[in-house]
Enzyme design. Structure first.
Site, mmCIF file in Angstrom:
data_model
loop_
_atom_site.group_PDB
_atom_site.id
_atom_site.type_symbol
_atom_site.label_atom_id
_atom_site.label_comp_id
_atom_site.label_asym_id
_atom_site.label_seq_id
_atom_site.Cartn_x
_atom_site.Cartn_y
_atom_site.Cartn_z
ATOM 1 N N ASN A 85 0.807 -1.218 0.000
ATOM 2 C CA ASN A 85 0.000 0.000 0.000
ATOM 3 C C ASN A 85 0.850 1.282 0.000
ATOM 4 O O ASN A 85 0.396 2.314 -0.479
ATOM 5 C CB ASN A 85 -0.916 -0.032 1.234
ATOM 6 C CG ASN A 85 -1.543 1.300 1.539
ATOM 7 O OD1 ASN A 85 -2.473 1.744 0.862
ATOM 8 N ND2 ASN A 85 -1.012 1.995 2.549
ATOM 9 N N TYR B 30 3.352 10.005 -11.417
ATOM 10 C CA TYR B 30 2.499 9.152 -10.573
ATOM 11 C C TYR B 30 1.756 8.130 -11.447
ATOM 12 O O TYR B 30 1.711 6.936 -11.127
ATOM 13 C CB TYR B 30 1.519 10.018 -9.780
ATOM 14 C CG TYR B 30 0.599 9.198 -8.896
ATOM 15 C CD1 TYR B 30 1.107 8.493 -7.807
ATOM 16 C CD2 TYR B 30 -0.773 9.126 -9.164
ATOM 17 C CE1 TYR B 30 0.278 7.728 -6.995
ATOM 18 C CE2 TYR B 30 -1.610 8.363 -8.354
ATOM 19 C CZ TYR B 30 -1.083 7.674 -7.279
ATOM 20 O OH TYR B 30 -1.911 6.905 -6.489
ATOM 21 N N LYS C 145 1.904 3.963 -11.359
ATOM 22 C CA LYS C 145 0.754 3.065 -11.150
ATOM 23 C C LYS C 145 0.505 2.194 -12.392
ATOM 24 O O LYS C 145 0.003 1.077 -12.269
ATOM 25 C CB LYS C 145 -0.492 3.866 -10.750
ATOM 26 C CG LYS C 145 -0.376 4.497 -9.350
ATOM 27 C CD LYS C 145 -0.226 3.441 -8.239
ATOM 28 C CE LYS C 145 -0.113 4.050 -6.847
ATOM 29 N NZ LYS C 145 0.066 3.063 -5.772
#
Ligand SMILES: NC(=O)c1ccc[n+]([C@@H]2O[C@H](COP(=O)([O-])OP(=O)(O)OC[C@H]3O[C@@H](n4cnc5c(N)ncnc54)[C@H](OP(=O)(O)O)[C@@H]3O)[C@@H](O)[C@H]2O)c1
Length: 271
Positions: A104, A170, A174
């Site tokens: 996470n 970012y 991902k």
């Protein structure tokens, strides 16, 4: 505890959650503890980890079964390769068989466009969201293969499905996580090891405060006129996926606020 989680399936399982000092990670640790799992909470901020650990113990006693719910705190920077290598040495002997890994830990800095991106921030995003996650997963794939069981739960994002202006690095991290996760699931198809990717849209946590480098007002404006998800909403999805029967692999959960349809398409009540 009844409802969507099967307590019996999680009772006395051990889950390690990275980035568990706040936001989605903290909420996930608390829900796992409430459902009777033992939890290892890992992150860089020691004091915050202790607060979350206390929350886990309380949730287990008050809302939960009172079974399981043991907690270990581990100060860990996932971007620190040596620290990650030594993860099992930091655990008490009875916490060295782990059943669930929740990758996470993750962060975003800025909304700068390509050409203006701060290279140090870009390195930190990759070293945390991608390289740290890969390094830890390598260790856990070996561990889970030895145990012939295990579950790897990845925090992807709507940003891993679709890029958006001002989020290039970012989004790249991902997308990298997504590619890695899809490949991993295929590599593990002949094992009982499960692989899940949870891809949330807007979740109101400290995530945007970090993005705007501590500017809380700017962070708040991200959620203006819309009801975002909260950390517990995503934690419920994670714990739900972890508590399915052993032959079920929830491969992907794409979860958005009802008024968000993509990174850039959202209906705001003040529009
Ligand atoms: N919030 C959203 O809108 C959203 C949407 C989609 C996906 N996500 C993903 O969900 C995950 C959790 O985000 P969040 O919303 O809960 O954000 P958050 O509230 O800012 O929490 C991030 C957590 O990651 C930890 N962390 C950061 N760098 C770390 C490192 N190098 N090593 C270990 N832990 C580290 C932080 O703890 P320390 O500072 O104590 O280390 C913190 O506990 C991230 O992967 C994020 O990309 C968030």
């Amino acid at each position: 505890m009844s409802g969507i989680f099967s307590t019996s399936r999680l009772f006395n399982k051990t889950a390690l959650i990275t980035g568990a000092s706040g936001g989605i990670g903290a909420a996930t640790a608390i829900l796992f503890a409430r459902a009777g799992a033992n939890v290892i909470v890992a992150a860089r901020r020691k004091e915050q980890l202790s607060v979350v650990a206390e929350g886990c113990r309380k949730a287990n006693k008050e809302g939960g079964t009172g079974q399981g719910g043991r907690v270990v705190e581990v100060v860990l920077d996932v971007a620190d390769r040596r620290g990650v290598d030594g993860i099992f040495d930091k655990l008490p002997a009875d916490f060295r068989k782990i059943d669930i890994l929740v990758n996470n830990a993750g962060l975003v800095y800025g909304t700068d466009h390509v050409g203006d991106i701060n290279e140090t921030e870009s390195d930190t995003m990759f070293n945390t969201n991608v390289m740290g996650m890969i390094h830890l997963t390598q260790i856990f794939v070996r561990h889970f293969k030895q145990n012939n069981a295990g579950h790897i739960i990845q925090l992807g994002s709507v940003a891993g499905r679709e890029g958006y202006a001002g989020g290039s690095i970012y989004c790249a991290t991902k997308h990298a996580l997504h590619g890695f996760t899809v490949a991993l699931m295929k590599e593990l198809v002949n094992t009982p090891i499960r692989v899940t990717e949870v891809q949330p849209g807007m979740v109101e946590t400290s995530f945007s405060v970090t993005r705007f480098r501590g500017d809380a007002d700017k962070a708040k404006s991200v959620y203006k006129g819309i009801q975002p998800l909260v950390a517990e909403d995503v934690a419920e999805d994670i714990v739900w996926a972890a508590s399915r029967k052993e032959h079920i692999n929830v491969a992907e959960i794409f979860v958005l606020p009802v008024n968000q349809a993509s990174p850039n398409i959202a209906y705001r009540s003040d529009q």
